[in-house]
Structures are given as C-alpha cells and as structure tokens.
Design an enzyme around this catalytic site. Structure first.
Site, PDB file in Angstrom:
ATOM      1  N   ASP A   1     -10.284  -3.960  -3.916  1.00 46.26           N
ATOM      2  CA  ASP A   1     -10.167  -3.243  -2.638  1.00 46.26           C
ATOM      3  C   ASP A   1     -11.547  -3.115  -1.979  1.00 46.26           C
ATOM      4  OD1 ASP A   1      -9.129  -1.989  -0.428  1.00 46.26           O
ATOM      5  OD2 ASP A   1      -8.462  -0.180  -1.477  1.00 46.26           O
TER       6      ASP A   1
ATOM      7  N   HIS B   1       0.903  -1.158   0.000  1.00 42.17           N
ATOM      8  CA  HIS B   1       0.000   0.000   0.000  1.00 42.17           C
ATOM      9  C   HIS B   1       0.943   1.208   0.000  1.00 42.17           C
ATOM     10  CE1 HIS B   1      -3.455   2.440   1.825  1.00 42.17           C
ATOM     11  NE2 HIS B   1      -2.396   3.197   2.018  1.00 42.17           N
TER      12      HIS B   1
HETATM   13  O1  DOR Z   1      -9.866   2.791   1.301  1.00 37.86           O
HETATM   14  C1  DOR Z   1      -9.268   1.914   1.889  1.00 37.86           C
HETATM   15  N1  DOR Z   1      -9.895   1.108   2.753  1.00 37.86           N
HETATM   16  N2  DOR Z   1      -7.960   1.779   1.691  1.00 37.86           N
HETATM   17  C2  DOR Z   1      -7.212   0.936   2.429  1.00 37.86           C
HETATM   18  O2  DOR Z   1      -6.022   0.878   2.208  1.00 37.86           O
HETATM   19  C3  DOR Z   1      -7.827   0.151   3.503  1.00 37.86           C
HETATM   20  C4  DOR Z   1      -9.254  -0.062   3.277  1.00 37.86           C
HETATM   21  C5  DOR Z   1      -9.997  -0.550   4.488  1.00 37.86           C
HETATM   22  O3  DOR Z   1      -9.509  -1.458   5.158  1.00 37.86           O
HETATM   23  O4  DOR Z   1     -11.096  -0.054   4.733  1.00 37.86           O
HETATM   24 ZN    ZN Z   2      -4.688  -0.051   0.598  1.00 41.20          ZN
END
Ligand code: DOR
Ligand code: ZN
Length: 429
Positions: free
Chosen positions: A303, A177
C-alpha cells in the site's frame, strides 16, 4: 547478458551454491561454477529469493507526478527487491478505461525496472455506482487481471456481486478496500482507547469486518474471486479463516505497517502515521502476524502511498492517509516475521513473491529457484542493519513512518529477467 551469483543460500537454506543466469533464465545451479564471460557478483552468505510482487502500489502517475511517477516508483520497487508491482487505479485520470491502463502499462515497460501492471477500477470514476469496462481493460494490451476501487469501498452489494461474476469470466480478481462508508464518516483513527483519549473520531474494526464478511458470502455465492486489501483487524482474520474453511475464493494481504505499528503512535499527532485503514492495537498486530504465518492472510502488500509535504505536514484531520512502503517492506517483514521466528526465508518467499504472483495470475513471477526458471530475483543480506532515511529513498515523497528506525536485513540486488535492476542501493537502468 549473463551473471554469476557466487555463494548464495537458496531461500536461506542448505549449503552455499553458485547461480548462473543466462538469457534471462537461471541456467545452472551448482558448486564452483565456471563464470566464463559472466559478470560475477560475490554474494557469500546472501539469501536468494524469487523477486517480490506487490499487489498494492500507488504510483500517482498520471496526475500527481509531484509525489511519485512510474519511473521513481519503479526505482523504489527495484531497490526494494520487487520485480512486479500492481499500480492502483486511483490516479487522475482514474484507470477505468483501456486508454489509461495501456498508458500505465507502456510507461512501465519503457522504464523497464519492474513490471508495472495497472489495476483497473471496478466502477466508473471510483464513484461506486456503475461498473467500469472490465472486459475491455482485461482484453487490452495491459491484460488487466486485478480490479479495485482502492481508496474507496465498492459498497453497493449488487455491484460487488456483478464484479465478482465478471471476475470469473475474465479470470480476474476483485481487490476490495473493505470499509463500510456509513460506519467511517469523519473517521480519523482506530476506534478505541487511544482515539477517545486524543479526541479523534473512530474508524471501528467492524466497518472492515462487515464488508469482508459480506464479500466472502458474495464470492462463495457467485464463485468469483475476492482479494481483501490491507487486512487490519483480528475480526477480519476470523472471518477469513471461516470463509476459507468453507471453500470461498478469497485471498488477503497485510501491509508491513500493520504488522509493526500500533495506534499508540498517534499520541504524537504526527500525520505520517495516518493511514487507511488506520493503525490498530497490539492485539491486532499479533493476530495479523499469526495469520500471515498460518496462511489465513496470504501475502504482504505495501500500500505504498506517496504524498506531498503539504498533504502530510499539516493538521491531523486534513492530512491525507497513506505511507511509503516499497523500500522498507522486506526489512519490516524481517523484523516482524523472521526475527520473531514466525517465518523462515522460504516463508518470506511465499508471502512476498509466490502467493501474490499466484493471486494475480503472473506466470513468470514467484517461480521456484531452479534451473530453467525465469531470473526474477531478489538477493538479501540477512545480517545487514540499516537506519531508515526517507530523504534517501528513490521515491519523490518521503512520508515513511519508519524514519530513523534501525531495521534488519536489506535487499542488495534485484534482477528482472536476468538484468540487474538494482545493486548495492543503486538503480541500474
Ligand atoms: O492510506 C491509504 N492511502 N489508503 C488507501 O486506501 C488509499 C491510499 C492512497 O491512495 O493514498
Ligand atoms: Zn485501500
């Protein structure tokens, strides 16, 4: 159990054929096959693809079962055409031990709708100061091959170097990340005109690009394998192109939301659009689409990040970043890549199934549609149009930024090792 798919177009190409599936494998492909006692699925004009593989899914179990569980996330995945997903390590407890990764693996097997591969944390507690037991997780029953601190950046260059060295020995990949934390303190939105106008603290593109550049250099130096999570900027694409040209062991993913949405949406101040990395500009969106078509960005990963209403329906700065993705990914890819003629269906198979399976080293996923191959399949209606309703999703959460949008193409059937896991919008358990 056997099934016959009648009249499908393999990769959306050529003449319609029948596909017979027996004992978990594609046993015959041909015209007008005899069904025998197989269950017949009338699929004239539907596009048959290898089942999708998601390298980046947040399933929230253990710890936040109020937002998603391995069972509900698996159902969402099956409905979205997925036959394998990689469950990120930022659960509670964090997946940084054999105990937790084996728990997730077994639970996924028990549910049985999709192969749930736990991602192991790179550092203990995702804290970024001590390497987790990568070898123990790799040798566990879960056979972990993807490690990531996602949600956090492995920002210490020495730890990243060591992790990449381990990746070589373990035949694994380190999924980064990419976010230089000192450049994103308090960041709320893409640094640029929209954030300035709205008075939101900026998350600059260079915070991603600087880490990607550093890690590509480290991957080249160590001979390890780096995977860049959710690429979001034009500059990152340039760095990846350069690194790949000099033979770096690097791969990269882009999310459906970064292929479609821009920071212009932030004017509504609706936190459903808050995500990390943030939505960028239309210039970035065009660069990401082109990079995916060209192969500089290897694959699509969702994601998928479920969040509870109290963590999303609040003031922008206190809302959690993240959005759902599993049940809309194929349609958003169709909208951004197929309708625009940047990819054909064979290209979709590459970016949603073949490349992610190769990156994660899954031998039985992303395989060619051919006799003798495992029947991990997604059947798509290319002519469908549907309207996104988060409330109808199998996910417990409903934080979709695509709410109310009309999207093209839809997954109508998913098969895992010859067993139908989803059909016509229903989970088959
Ligand atoms: O938008 C995101 N949500 N980016 C991340 O890196 C983690 C993820 C989350 O776990 O909610
Ligand atoms: Zn991420």
């Amino acid at each position: 159990m056997s099934a016959l798919l009648r009249g499908v177009l393999l990769y959306g190409e050529g003449e319609p054929v029948d596909v017979l599936i027996e004992d978990g494998v594609i046993s015959r492909i041909g015209a007008e096959l005899d069904a025998g006692d197989a269950e017949v699925v009338e699929a004239q004009g539907k596009v048959l693809l290898p089942g999708f593989v998601d390298l980046h899914t947040h399933l929230r179990e253990p710890g936040r079962e109020d937002t998603e569980t391995i069972a509900t996330g698996s159902a969402a995945a099956a409905l979205g055409g997925y036959t394998a997903v990689f469950a990120m390590a930022n659960t509670d407890p964090i997946a940084d031990t054999q105990l937790v990764v084996e728990h997730v693996w077994r639970k996924g097997q028990e549910v049985g709708l999709v192969d749930v591969h736990p991602v192991g944390a790179v550092t203990v507690g995702l804290k970024g100061d001590k390497l987790a037991e990568l070898g123990t997780m790799a040798r566990s029953e879960a056979g972990v091959r993807v490690f990531s601190d996602d949600g956090h950046c492995v920002h210490d260059p020495l730890l990243m170097r060591r992790a990449l060295e381990y990746s070589k020995a373990l035949d694994a990949v380190i999924a980064q990340h990419a976010e230089e934390p000192k450049l994103t303190v308090g960041a709320q939105a893409n640094e640029g005109e929209v954030a300035s106008r709205l008075g939101l603290a900026g998350w600059p593109a260079v915070a991603e690009e600087a880490i990607v550049a550093r890690d590509c250099l480290l991957a080249k130096h160590t001979g390890g394998r780096l995977h860049v999570c959710h690429v979001s900027t034009t500059g990152t694409v340039d760095v990846l192109r350069w690194a790949k040209a000099r033979g770096t062991g690097v791969s990269a993913e882009v999310t459906p939301h970064h292929l479609l949405l821009t920071d212009d949406l932030l004017a509504s101040y609706d936190p459903v659009n808050k995500v990390n990395p943030p939505l960028r500009t239309s210039v970035d969106v065009q660069a990401l689409r082109a990079a995916l078509a060209e192969g500089v960005v290897d694959c699509v990963a969702t994601d998928h990040a479920p969040h509870a209403p109290q963590d999303k329906d609040c003031e922008w700065s206190s809302a959690r970043p993240g959005m759902l993705g599993l049940q809309t990914a194929l349609s958003v890819v169709a909208q951004t890549m197929v309708v625009t003629e940047l990819l054909d269906w064979r290209g979709v198979a590459r970016v949603m199934s073949e490349r992610p399976a190769q990156i994660a080293g899954l031998p039985d996923q992303g395989r060619p549609l051919a006799e003798g191959e495992p029947a991990n399949l997604a059947l798509v209606d290319p002519d469908a149009r549907w309207t996104v309703r988060g409330a109808d999703f199998a996910s417990i959460s409903d934080n979709t930024p695509f709410e109310g949008m009309e999207l093209p193409a839809r997954v109508v059937l998913t098969m895992l090792r010859g067993r139908i896991t989803a059909h016509e919008g229903k989970v088959c358990g």
